[in-house]
Design an enzyme around this catalytic site. Structure first.
Site, short mmCIF file in Angstrom:
data_model
loop_
_atom_site.label_atom_id
_atom_site.label_comp_id
_atom_site.label_asym_id
_atom_site.label_seq_id
_atom_site.Cartn_x
_atom_site.Cartn_y
_atom_site.Cartn_z
N TYR A 48 32.93 36.72 25.66
CA TYR A 48 34.29 36.20 25.72
C TYR A 48 35.00 36.46 24.39
O TYR A 48 36.16 36.83 24.36
CB TYR A 48 34.29 34.71 26.03
CG TYR A 48 33.73 34.36 27.38
CD1 TYR A 48 34.52 34.43 28.52
CD2 TYR A 48 32.41 33.95 27.52
CE1 TYR A 48 34.02 34.11 29.76
CE2 TYR A 48 31.89 33.62 28.77
CZ TYR A 48 32.70 33.71 29.89
OH TYR A 48 32.20 33.40 31.12
N ASN A 68 40.58 35.66 38.16
CA ASN A 68 40.56 37.09 38.45
C ASN A 68 41.09 37.39 39.86
O ASN A 68 40.46 37.01 40.84
CB ASN A 68 39.13 37.61 38.30
CG ASN A 68 38.99 39.10 38.49
OD1 ASN A 68 39.93 39.79 38.88
ND2 ASN A 68 37.81 39.60 38.23
N CYS A 111 34.46 41.00 36.10
CA CYS A 111 34.30 39.82 35.25
C CYS A 111 32.84 39.38 35.14
O CYS A 111 32.49 38.66 34.20
CB CYS A 111 35.18 38.67 35.74
SG CYS A 111 34.85 38.16 37.42
N HIS A 112 31.99 39.85 36.04
CA HIS A 112 30.57 39.49 35.96
C HIS A 112 29.91 40.10 34.73
O HIS A 112 28.84 39.68 34.32
CB HIS A 112 29.83 39.94 37.23
CG HIS A 112 29.79 41.41 37.43
ND1 HIS A 112 30.86 42.11 37.95
CD2 HIS A 112 28.83 42.33 37.16
CE1 HIS A 112 30.55 43.40 38.00
NE2 HIS A 112 29.32 43.55 37.52
N GLU A 171 23.21 46.50 38.49
CA GLU A 171 23.71 47.53 37.58
C GLU A 171 22.66 47.93 36.54
O GLU A 171 22.94 48.66 35.61
CB GLU A 171 24.97 47.04 36.88
CG GLU A 171 26.12 46.82 37.83
CD GLU A 171 27.39 46.34 37.14
OE1 GLU A 171 27.37 46.04 35.93
OE2 GLU A 171 28.43 46.29 37.82
#
Length: 103
Positions: free
Chosen positions: A22, A45, A53-54, A82
């Site tokens: 952040y 979002n 945003c993850h 990912e």
């Protein structure tokens, strides 16, 4: 461009397999003391599939305890998909933290 749009633009640059904090996002938009604003923006979002945003975690690499899109486990599942290793709801920033200086 408003503050939330700036945040979404920065977050959209985090590649798959990487995370940012952040605080990093706040610094990128020129508001280094506004980590909470980043959190508010990500919670709101409007395009969770488009704006990843993850890929945003806290300064210790910890995942959000109240991930807004799909429940508490959704953030971990998306990061794992990912290629990010998540242990005890945390990622290793030494390995996975994105360096915005390279874009």
């Amino acid at each position: 461009m408003n503050t939330f749009e700036l945040i979404y633009n920065v977050v959209s640059n985090i590649p798959k397999g990487k995370v940012a904090t952040y605080g990093q996002i706040a610094k990128q938009i020129g508001m280094p003391k506004s980590s909470k604003v980043v959190g508010y923006a990500l919670h709101a979002n409007p395009k969770p599939v488009v704006i990843p945003c993850h890929r945003v975690v806290n300064r210790f690499g910890e995942l959000s305890g109240s991930f807004a899109f799909g429940g508490a486990d959704a953030q971990a599942k998306l990061l794992i998909s990912e290629g990010v290793i998540v242990n005890n709801n945390k990622v290793d920033l030494k390995i996975y933290q994105f360096n915005f200086d390279i874009i």
